[in-house]
Design a protein around this motif. Structure first.
Motif: not given
Length: 349
Positions: A37-49, A69-71, A111-112
């Motif tokens: 799940k974290l990898r999928n968020t990282i893949h969003q890059g700066v496009l993620g909020a 980090d918090i996420f 975590p990160l």
């Protein structure tokens, strides 16, 4: 025989390990789900909020927190609530939290790792350590984590790089699994990796040279002198600023890593944390035939005194780690300071 998938490998582990086998395997599976799940968020890059935003918050370990980090911390603590985990500790939390008083395990995480690399698209990761839970389950929640690293039941890290990889030990070698997007699972890519005992590559942040103790400066100086110097061979220097990436490289092709203490404020005892960074890394490295020390003493023998305790860390190829130890304990017998270790010496290594 190579286990084809992480599940197959963990199933074989359950059959061999009691009383913690089932609990450890379940916890690793939950960690893997959260990492995906974290990898999928990282893949969003700066496009993620809020991907690399920071709002001035500081984690329990004393470092500035970014939103990711918090996420990541919330993602993993939620995953551990579903696993047989009594207490959870993290770089982002001041103290351990109680999840399930009846559960047998304690889990400590970074975590990160490598947060400074978040917005530059360099590999980052998650480091974890799994321990037997001890003490009063509703009393001192940090107690389970104040055990020597030798009692770890499992340790590893996920690296979010060109591949999503899991590097894992359960005390029977260090194994590398790569996530197959085609199969939808982690598949074993390297069985029982082995770190060569010798190396010509070291990783260190050379910008801190002026702050190091003499032993570290002398070691790096001798390496940089190359074939014409006391080592009699040329060295490469690497530094990624995410320890998971340096560990991965060393596991795959050898090398040595140094993050010593130095004279900067707050760095006297090093920068990395013993419980959720140095201990799991040391377990992985030793299971791959390498060594890990605080420059002199074995990391896994150290007794933690606090949850976020810092420690100098040297790990990698055994002969090189031992040599770095001698620079600290026997400086007069090393390098150009002794004829036997000079360029024409009998003990050039």
């Amino acid at each position: 025989m190579i286990a084809s998938t992480l599940d197959a490998y963990l199933n074989s582990y359950i059959a061999r390990r009691e009383p913690f086998g089932e609990a450890v395997a379940s916890t690793i599976r939950h960690l893997a789900t959260a990492a995906l799940k974290l990898r999928n968020t990282i893949h969003q890059g700066v496009l993620g909020a809020g991907f690399a935003d920071s709002h001035g918050h500081v984690g329990g370990g004393g470092d500035a927190q970014k939103d990711l980090d918090i996420f990541a911390d919330r993602l993993f603590v939620d995953a551990m609530r579903q696993a047989p985990v009594r207490t959870y500790a993290s770089e982002e939390l001041e103290h351990a939290v109680l999840l399930n008083p009846a559960a047998p395990l304690a889990v400590a995480l970074d975590p990160l790792d490598g947060s400074s690399n978040i917005d530059t698209n360099v590999s980052i990761g998650t480091i974890f350590s799994i321990l037997p839970a001890t003490g009063d389950p509703v009393g001192e929640r940090d107690a389970s984590f104040l055990q020597r690293g030798v009692v770890q039941l499992a340790a590893g890290f996920f690296i979010y790089g060109p591949q999503l990889a899991l590097v894992l030990t359960i005390g029977s070698g260090t194994h590398i699994f790569i996530f197959s997007w085609q199969l939808g699972t982690f598949v074993q890519a390297y069985e029982s990796v082995n770190i060569p005992s010798r190396t010509q590559e070291f990783a260190v942040n050379a910008s801190n040279y002026r702050h190091w103790d003499e032993a570290v400066r002398l070691y790096v100086d001798d390496c940089l002198k190359g074939a014409e110097g006391p080592r009699g061979k040329d060295f490469n220097m690497r530094w990624i600023a995410a320890v998971v990436a340096d560990v991965y490289r060393i596991l795959v092709r050898g090398g040595v890593y140094l993050y010593p203490g130095d004279r900067r404020k707050g760095y006297g005892e090093g920068r990395l944390r013993l419980i959720y960074e140095a201990n799991p890394i040391a377990f992985l490295v030793e299971q791959a035939g390498g060594s890990a020390t605080d420059t002199v003493d074995r990391i896994l023998d150290l007794v933690p005194t606090s949850l976020h305790q810092r420690v100098p860390l040297v790990f990698g190829s055994t002969r090189e780690v031992e040599r770095i130890g001698r620079y600290h304990t026997e400086p007069s017998n090393i390098g150009e300071r002794a004829p036997l270790f000079s360029n024409r010496g009998l003990f050039r290594a």
